[in-house]
Design a protein around this motif. Structure first.
Motif, mmCIF file in Angstrom:
data_model
loop_
_atom_site.group_PDB
_atom_site.id
_atom_site.type_symbol
_atom_site.label_atom_id
_atom_site.label_comp_id
_atom_site.label_asym_id
_atom_site.label_seq_id
_atom_site.Cartn_x
_atom_site.Cartn_y
_atom_site.Cartn_z
ATOM 1 N N TYR A 92 -12.915 15.490 -5.504
ATOM 2 C CA TYR A 92 -12.823 14.036 -5.498
ATOM 3 C C TYR A 92 -11.596 13.585 -4.723
ATOM 4 C CZ TYR A 92 -16.398 13.704 -9.146
ATOM 5 O OH TYR A 92 -17.572 13.771 -9.851
ATOM 6 N N HIS A 93 -11.668 12.377 -4.199
ATOM 7 C CA HIS A 93 -10.497 11.706 -3.647
ATOM 8 C C HIS A 93 -10.030 10.691 -4.686
ATOM 9 C CE1 HIS A 93 -10.700 13.581 0.213
ATOM 10 N NE2 HIS A 93 -11.897 13.089 0.499
ATOM 11 N N THR A 94 -8.763 10.740 -5.031
ATOM 12 C CA THR A 94 -8.205 9.838 -6.040
ATOM 13 C C THR A 94 -7.036 9.074 -5.433
ATOM 14 O OG1 THR A 94 -8.814 11.372 -7.808
ATOM 15 C CG2 THR A 94 -7.214 9.649 -8.343
ATOM 16 N N TYR A 95 -7.039 7.756 -5.634
ATOM 17 C CA TYR A 95 -5.975 6.882 -5.144
ATOM 18 C C TYR A 95 -5.416 6.102 -6.338
ATOM 19 C CZ TYR A 95 -8.561 7.749 -0.835
ATOM 20 O OH TYR A 95 -9.218 8.350 0.206
ATOM 21 N N ARG A 96 -4.139 5.765 -6.236
ATOM 22 C CA ARG A 96 -3.580 4.973 -7.314
ATOM 23 C C ARG A 96 -2.496 4.046 -6.771
ATOM 24 N NH1 ARG A 96 -0.247 9.543 -10.584
ATOM 25 N NH2 ARG A 96 1.457 9.848 -9.097
ATOM 26 N N GLY A 97 -2.187 3.020 -7.565
ATOM 27 C CA GLY A 97 -1.159 2.064 -7.173
ATOM 28 C C GLY A 97 -0.871 1.118 -8.321
ATOM 29 N N LEU A 112 0.812 -1.202 0.000
ATOM 30 C CA LEU A 112 0.000 0.000 0.000
ATOM 31 C C LEU A 112 0.853 1.264 0.000
ATOM 32 C CD1 LEU A 112 -3.084 -0.826 2.229
ATOM 33 C CD2 LEU A 112 -2.684 -1.210 -0.181
ATOM 34 N N HIS A 113 2.179 1.121 0.086
ATOM 35 C CA HIS A 113 3.029 2.265 -0.181
ATOM 36 C C HIS A 113 2.786 2.728 -1.617
ATOM 37 C CE1 HIS A 113 6.045 2.426 3.217
ATOM 38 N NE2 HIS A 113 5.305 1.369 3.514
ATOM 39 N N ALA A 114 2.373 1.814 -2.460
ATOM 40 C CA ALA A 114 2.119 2.130 -3.863
ATOM 41 C C ALA A 114 0.628 2.252 -4.138
ATOM 42 C CB ALA A 114 2.728 1.054 -4.766
ATOM 43 N N PHE A 115 -0.187 2.319 -3.082
ATOM 44 C CA PHE A 115 -1.621 2.586 -3.272
ATOM 45 C C PHE A 115 -1.988 3.649 -2.255
ATOM 46 C CE2 PHE A 115 -6.173 2.008 -2.695
ATOM 47 C CZ PHE A 115 -6.590 2.011 -4.011
#
Length: 503
Positions: A235-240, A218-221
């Motif tokens: 908006y809230h945007t997450y990526r990984g 989750l360091h990458a998410f």
């Protein structure tokens, strides 16, 4: 001063810590690893230089023991404990020093960089962490990676021939493994970008909830910054990113409970066998074996979200019909899931012709989408030619969550789970997975993963009658019914380093 890498020096200036003549093939001089060390003359570069990353918290006490053995056999400075130093810092320092030394005309630095191989020992989450960092470097010739199975599932090592049982940590075992690394062949695998976006909720949390402690993967998410090109106001945007699989549903829920229990009571998780037994017990406790009675139907995948796929690059989005009984969906890149099982299998001739399905390849730009109803459905994978419900192969896949379908769901990337809150008043929650690029692994025999470019890899099995019979239920159900990762987001070369040589 000349330091000859012949295994007979045992000082602190760039050689093995013990007389170990065969291991000079792997030892890296101190001045390569540490920019502050005095540069010395070395007669010959190692033919297989390695940098070793070990998660000391993996495998009970095995991680710490493995660090001790590697440091006995190699230069201590080339063996890193991931609980003490993050891989992005190590590789940042190393590659900056490579460029500095090469600009000064050091041929040893050039040879070591060209032949460098990485070893990572830990669970699938640890391996994915390092893969993300290497991917972020965007090097013209990134170092290939070998994986030591120190986790519970060990899907990544198993996929590339490194086994799935935790290894012994004596010197002979480590020497044997290093010999395999030297002989291993390079193999490209696809990497996948995942993005999740939702409206900023008026009340309640929407941050991913890790099991007590944020897993390495989750360091990458994570949530993107306000200056990121993916950020959208309101908006809230997450990526990984991931390499093995993304899953959502009840299997991720069981995994979440397992990781939470391990964080609460680490003394109970001393070895791989105990961990696997505990995992099975938690599956029973969570109702995974009686999902129709214990699992709310509102959390079944079809009731939770609409699924769309794009089969080929540049193609059209089309809706993917999900059987209403499916409680867990897996987007699979490698032929190993839940400790070595292959949910996709190899489609028979009829499947290839009627549904345009192929055998799973790790470098074809396609991800296999498989569904499961419950744990009993998963047990069919133990049978010859057994597989889950094959849903599709796709270049991109998109989950559009129904408004108010559930307060939360469970997700998992490469073995590391989290609980994902879902805003009640939002009909725009989207998770999208797309092909990103490729990374290079090291493969040893027997290797389960297959390349689409390997002429010995069959596109399908010509006569799998058992496969056809086992798939009839799938057909009945069907009739019914990239930017970058972020693991090294702060990676920057100093101004004095010429990055033109790197990518």
């Amino acid at each position: 001063m000349a330091v000859v890498m012949d295994g007979h020096t045992n000082g602190t200036n760039g050689s093995c810590s013990k007389p170990c003549e065969p291991l000079t093939d792997y030892c890296i001089p101190d001045y390569i690893l540490n920019p502050d060390s005095e540069q010395v003359l070395v007669d010959q570069a190692p033919c297989c230089p390695v940098v070793v990353f070990i998660n000391s918290r993996s495998g009970g006490q095995l991680g710490s023991s493995l660090i001790k053995t590697y440091r006995e056999l190699l230069n201590k400075a080339q063996v890193f404990d991931l609980s003490e130093e993050a891989p992005e810092k190590v590789l940042h320092r190393l590659y900056c020093n490579f460029e500095k030394l090469k600009s000064n005309g050091d041929p040893i630095a050039f040879q070591i960089q060209s032949n460098l191989r990485l070893i990572v020992a830990g669970g699938d989450g640890t391996a994915s962490w390092l893969l993300g960092v290497v991917s972020d470097l965007k090097l013209s010739h990134p170092p290939p990676i070998a994986t030591v199975p120190l986790g519970t599932g060990n899907n990544l090592p198993f996929s590339f021939g490194w086994g799935k049982k935790n290894p012994t940590t004596d010197q002979e075992a480590v020497k044997s493994f290093l010999g395999q690394v030297k002989k291993a062949r390079e193999m490209n695998i696809d990497s996948w970008h995942i993005i999740m976006r939702m409206r900023a909720p008026q009340e309640g949390p929407c941050e991913p909830i890790a099991p007590l402690e944020l897993p390495h993967s989750l360091h990458a998410f994570h949530r993107v910054s306000g200056s990121d090109s993916l950020n959208m106001e309101g908006y809230h945007t997450y990526r990984g990113g991931f390499w093995n699989y993304f899953s959502m549903g009840m299997d991720a829920q069981v995994s979440y409970e397992f990781h939470s229990e391990r964080k609460r009571n680490p003394e109970k998780f001393k070895n791989q066998r105990t961990n696997q037994s505990t995992y099975a017990k938690l599956g029973l406790k969570q109702g995974w074996f009686a999902a129709s009675l214990t699992h709310p139907s509102s959390r079944n995948i079809a009731q939770l979200a609409k699924v769309r796929i794009m089969k080929r690059p540049g193609g059209q989005w089309e809706e993917l019909k999900i059987p209403r009984s499916i409680r867990s969906i897996v987007c699979l890149n490698l032929p190993s899931f839940s400790g070595g099982l292959n949910p996709w299998g190899t489609p028979g001739t009829r499947k290839v012709q009627e549904r345009d399905l192929t055998a799973p390849f790790v470098d074809d730009g396609l991800i296999e989408v498989v569904g499961f109803r419950d744990a009993w459905h998963g047990l069919v994978l133990l049978a010859p030619n057994g597989h889950g419900t094959r849903l599709a192969q796709a270049h991109r896949i998109r989950f559009e969550f129904h408004k108010g379908a559930a307060e939360h769901t469970f997700m998992r990337i490469d073995g590391e789970p989290w609980k994902q809150p879902l805003p009640k008043d939002d009909d725009t929650v989207v998770v999208e997975i797309s092909h990103l690029r490729q990374v290079t692994m090291l493969a040893s025999d027997p290797c389960k993963s297959k390349s689409v470019n390997d002429p010995s890899s069959p596109m399908c099995c010509s006569n799998h009658d058992d496969d056809e019979r086992n798939s009839l239920e799938d057909e009945d159900e069907w009739e019914e019914g990239r930017k970058k990762f972020g693991a090294a987001d702060t990676f920057k070369f100093p101004d004095e380093v010429d990055v033109a040589h790197l990518s």
